[in-house]
Every structure is written in structure tokens, then in C-alpha cells.
Design a protein around this motif. Structure first.
Motif, PDB file in Angstrom:
ATOM      1  N   GLN A 147      -4.474  13.506  -4.370  1.00 41.56           N
ATOM      2  CA  GLN A 147      -4.216  12.491  -3.166  1.00 41.56           C
ATOM      3  C   GLN A 147      -4.415  11.189  -3.568  1.00 41.56           C
ATOM      4  N   VAL A 198       0.848  -1.261  -0.028  1.00 48.43           N
ATOM      5  CA  VAL A 198       0.067  -0.019   0.125  1.00 48.43           C
ATOM      6  C   VAL A 198       1.005   1.215  -0.005  1.00 48.43           C
ATOM      7  N   ALA A 199       0.618   2.048  -0.866  1.00 45.50           N
ATOM      8  CA  ALA A 199       1.295   3.492  -0.798  1.00 45.50           C
ATOM      9  C   ALA A 199       0.279   4.512  -0.906  1.00 45.50           C
ATOM     10  N   GLN A 200       0.716   5.582   0.144  1.00 42.52           N
ATOM     11  CA  GLN A 200      -0.238   6.754  -0.280  1.00 42.52           C
ATOM     12  C   GLN A 200       0.758   8.076  -0.473  1.00 42.52           C
ATOM     13  N   ILE A 254      -2.665   0.136  -4.164  1.00 41.24           N
ATOM     14  CA  ILE A 254      -2.547  -0.919  -3.782  1.00 41.24           C
ATOM     15  C   ILE A 254      -2.071  -1.980  -4.548  1.00 41.24           C
ATOM     16  N   ASP A 268       0.830  12.323  -2.060  1.00 39.07           N
ATOM     17  CA  ASP A 268       0.206  13.862  -2.741  1.00 39.07           C
ATOM     18  C   ASP A 268       1.098  13.771  -3.918  1.00 39.07           C
ATOM     19  N   THR A 290      -3.940   6.678  -3.148  1.00 34.33           N
ATOM     20  CA  THR A 290      -3.658   5.273  -2.595  1.00 34.33           C
ATOM     21  C   THR A 290      -3.460   4.494  -3.578  1.00 34.33           C
ATOM     22  N   THR A 318      -9.579  13.545  -3.502  1.00 31.01           N
ATOM     23  CA  THR A 318      -9.530  12.099  -3.485  1.00 31.01           C
ATOM     24  C   THR A 318     -10.760  11.665  -4.345  1.00 31.01           C
TER      25      THR A 318
END
Length: 127
Positions: free
Chosen positions: A83, A28-30, A87, A32, A85, A73
Motif C-alpha cells: 500500500q 496525492v495518489a494512493q 505526494i 495497492d 501514498t 504500509t
């Protein structure tokens, strides 16, 4: 970030050593992401997940042509989203050290990009 225009460059990474051949890894990466440049003209900043010694079943491509962080988002690949996310599901069957990366690429030689508040983590599990 001095990201490439022809290929992706690594921004942030993590590593894991699976304890069993049958175990899998969720990545998982999050972050901006924004484009830096003076013209819009459908120019984009891109980001993706990548792996070494692993095998992703699938993962999304993040892209934006927003020049400011708008805390949007909405959905993937919308013009104003900043923003993201991502996966990834790593189904490789090995116990080698696996590396996972957030990679970035700018869409035009005259533009650049910025990535901030980035995090990436890998979670090993038994299916």
C-alpha cells in the motif's frame, strides 16, 4: 496491467487548470501494488507520479517485490509493502491544463504487475 519493462506507462490520471500563475498544486495518489510472477529473485513492480505541463519539486518512487497484497504500509521501497501514498508538489507557474498521472512499470519481462484501489487527486492552493 500490461506495464512496460523499459519505461513507465500511465495508469490513472486527473487534470486541473490553475486559476492563477502564482498558485501551486499538491498531488496525492494512493494505491495497492503487487508484482505478478513465478520467481522472486529481486524482481519488482514500480510506480511513480508524473505530470504534463507541470513541474514536480520531488516525488517518491514506489516499488515492491511482494506477490500478494499484504496490506503492508511500512516504509517506501521495502520488499513486502503493497500500500502506497505518493505526494508531489507542482511548482510550475502557468495556467495551462496540467495532467497528473500514476505511472507503473514492471521490473522484468517475465513478470507483470497489478495495481488496485488507485486514486489520484490534485489540490490547487495559494502559497
Amino acid at each position: 496491467s500490461q506495464a512496460a519493462t523499459q519505461g513507465y506507462v500511465n495508469h490513472l490520471f486527473t487534470q486541473i487548470n490553475p486559476s492563477s500563475l502564482s498558485n501551486r498544486v499538491m498531488v496525492v495518489a494512493q494505491f495497492d501494488l503487487r508484482r505478478v510472477g513465478t520467481q522472486n529473485n529481486n524482481r519488482y513492480a514500480y510506480a511513480q507520479l508524473a505530470t504534463a505541463n507541470g513541474a514536480y519539486l520531488n516525488s517518491e518512487l514506489a516499488m515492491t517485490n511482494s506477490a500478494s497484497y499484504g496490506n503492508q504500509t511500512n516504509n517506501f521501497n521495502t520488499n513486502n509493502q503493497t500500500q502506497f501514498t505518493l505526494i508531489g508538489y507542482d511548482y510550475a507557474s502557468n495556467t495551462s491544463t496540467r495532467s497528473y498521472y500514476i505511472q507503473v512499470k514492471r521490473g522484468h519481462p517475465s513478470d507483470n504487475l497489478e495495481i488496485r484501489n488507485a486514486a489520484i487527486w490534485a489540490i490547487e492552493f495559494t502559497p
